[in-house]
Scaffold this active site. Structure first.
Site, mmCIF file in Angstrom:
data_model
loop_
_atom_site.group_PDB
_atom_site.id
_atom_site.type_symbol
_atom_site.label_atom_id
_atom_site.label_comp_id
_atom_site.label_asym_id
_atom_site.label_seq_id
_atom_site.Cartn_x
_atom_site.Cartn_y
_atom_site.Cartn_z
ATOM 1 N N GLY A 46 -6.646 -3.635 -2.632
ATOM 2 C CA GLY A 46 -6.995 -4.154 -1.337
ATOM 3 C C GLY A 46 -6.340 -5.336 -0.572
ATOM 4 O O GLY A 46 -5.482 -5.916 -1.474
ATOM 5 N N LYS A 49 37.615 14.727 17.219
ATOM 6 C CA LYS A 49 37.261 14.309 16.068
ATOM 7 C C LYS A 49 38.537 13.188 15.487
ATOM 8 O O LYS A 49 39.840 13.639 15.476
ATOM 9 C CB LYS A 49 37.135 15.433 14.940
ATOM 10 N N GLY A 100 0.831 -1.202 0.134
ATOM 11 C CA GLY A 100 -0.018 0.072 0.154
ATOM 12 C C GLY A 100 0.948 1.222 -0.165
ATOM 13 O O GLY A 100 2.101 1.378 0.328
ATOM 14 N N ARG A 157 -2.735 7.863 3.964
ATOM 15 C CA ARG A 157 -3.214 8.987 5.231
ATOM 16 C C ARG A 157 -1.786 9.400 5.792
ATOM 17 O O ARG A 157 -1.872 10.352 6.773
ATOM 18 C CB ARG A 157 -3.962 8.426 6.225
#
Ligand code: UD1
Ligand code: MG
Length: 452
Positions: free
Chosen positions: A78, A347, A10, A14
């Site tokens: 679906g 570093k 899917g 939303r």
């Protein structure tokens, strides 16, 4: 035999996103990866992932799982249509098929095991994971009799107002007798409000179908929008923090702390407020981390104190004292009992045991021995605008305050540099290097505007 199929085709409309829904991250892992991990304990014979929307992107995100079979659902018609795509792949398969929604990421392996056991014990045609929840909005409603035998599942949008009152919901997790499901899959219809083929309709053609209520309904949260993604993160976080507190870690103000589930923490560690532990991080026992710190992909030893600091891709030895406001990054290694203090950045540098860099310094690409003292405001000048260069400092060296160490540079063991020096040449062992201009005194001198 058990096969697992994960529905991941899917788009996730939303979510309102360019990224396929199942690739959204929850605590550092994608939703679909979490679903996969959740069922790995079952050791299924086959694992199929149904992909469709941006299929290649989903496949790429799962490259670390070589045993997966990808099934393409070119049109997303679906959840029932998605399961229909399995027919050619599982034509000869005999056994049970576990169908999992790719957007239900918090399921515990124990729950899946219990679902499968119930299914096999009762020799059901299908067993559906359900929950009775306070706010069932958005979920399919499950209707069943008193012996937990299912009558039907009706999607939220297809329910009447009365049906919507039912608080028993479909989790989107199913166990099917594949032989029986295989026979009825072609019969699914799309006569519903979405004109989609629903997997939930397959149960109408099967019997017996039993429901199995999950003990903790927070496990079945389905992610359909960003609000639910945030809720899932909170649930995941409280699960992780509860686990560590039960294992002997103090978390002060848990609501302000986040911990990825890939992190490991020793007993009697204390995690102070506003602290975030991410990725492949380990914290040793008895260490006090925070407040206000971020540690990512880093190994922190035992009894370390670290406050208001950021540590990324680095390691810190036992009994070190870090911060406030240190930034340690890119394969920096801090030895045991070191002090890395206020406003210090390291570093790609290593500090031997008991070395101190206590104030206002930057050390990049530097290899520093044991019991060295780096004075306040020291800079390892590692970059000439094009290339990075190395600095090495021997054991017991003492670097004066406000030094500029211009790399490439070697400073010997037991060497000392004077405060305010700009060191451009190597300093041998046991030497003092002074590299600053002489002070000039002009007696009786005042600025003109102060002369009366
Ligand atoms: C689904 C269930 C609902 C249940 C809920 C639980 C159906 C019809 N409804 O609804 O009863 O309460 O999950 O979370 O199954 N997908 C595909 N191909 C498609 C459509 C969807 O692979 O054609 C995948 C999606 O990527 C997703 C999953 O199936 O991972 C579920 O789809 P979604 O649209 O979220 O279904 P829900 O409306 O949540
Ligand atoms: Mg859903």
């Amino acid at each position: 035999m058990v096969a697992v199929a994960i529905l991941a085709a899917g788009k996730g409309t939303r979510m309102r996103s360019d990224l396929p829904k199942v690739l959204h991250l929850l605590g550092g892992r994608s939703l679909v990866e979490r679903v996969l991990i959740g069922c790995s304990d079952l050791q299924p014979e086959r694992q199929l992932v149904i992909v469709g929307y941006q299929a290649n992107r989903v496949k790429e995100a799962l490259l670390d799982y070589p045993d997966l079979e990808f099934v393409e659902q070119t049109q997303q018609l679906g959840t029932g249509h998605a399961v229909q795509q399995l027919l050619p792949y599982l034509a000869d398969f005999q056994g049970d098929l576990l169908v999992l929604n790719g957007d239900v990421p918090l399921l515990r392996p124990e729950t899946l095991k219990a679902l499968l056991e119930t299914h096999q014990q009762h020799q059901n045609a299908a067993t559906i994971l359900t929950a009775q929840i306070q706010n069932p909005q958005g979920y399919g409603r499950v209707f069943c009799d008193s012996s937990n035998l299912l009558k039907e599942i009706i999607e939220d949008r297809d329910c009447t107002a009365t049906q919507r009152q039912n608080r028993r919901v479909n989790a989107g997790i199913y166990c099917f007798n594949w032989q029986k499901l295989q026979a009825v899959l072609p019969q699914l219809q799309s006569n519903n409000s979405q004109q989609e083929y629903y997997i939930t309709d397959a149960v109408n053609f099967l019997s017996p179908v039993m429901v199995y209520d999950v003990a903790d309904d927070r496990e079945i949260l389905g992610i359909n929008d960003r609000r639910q993604l945030a809720t899932a993160y909170q649930i995941l976080q409280s699960r992780i923090k509860d686990y560590w507190m039960a294992a002997g870690v103090s978390i002060i103000d848990p609501d302000s702390v986040t911990i990825d589930d890939t992190v490991k923490i020793g007993v009697d560690a204390i995690i102070e407020p506003q602290t975030h532990l991410r990725g492949n991080t380990t914290i040793g026992s008895g260490s006090r981390i925070g407040p206000g710190s971020l540690i990512e992909n880093s190994q922190v030893g035992n009894n370390v104190t670290l406050m208001y600091s950021v540590v990324v891709d680095s390691s810190i030895g036992d009994n070190a004292n870090i911060g406030p406001f240190a930034h340690i990054r890119q394969q920096a290694q801090v030895g045991a009992a070191c002090r890395v203090g206020n406003f210090v950045e390291l570093k790609k540098s290593s500090l031997g045991d008991r070395t101190n860099v206590a104030h206002l310094s930057y050390l990049g690409d530097a290899t520093i021995g044991t019991q060295v003292n780096i004075g306040a405001g020291t800079i390892a000048v590692n970059y000439d605008g094009k290339h990075k260069h190395q600095t090495t400092i021997g054991n017991f060296a003492r670097i004066g305050s406000n030094n500029t160490l211009v790399a490439p540079l070697n400073i010997g063991a037991h060497a000392t540099t004077a405060a305010g020096s700009t060191i451009v040449n190597d300093v041998p062992d046991d030497c003092l290097a002074i590299a600053r201009s002489h002070q000039t005194i002009k007696p009786g001198w005042r600025p003109k505007w102060h002369q009366e």
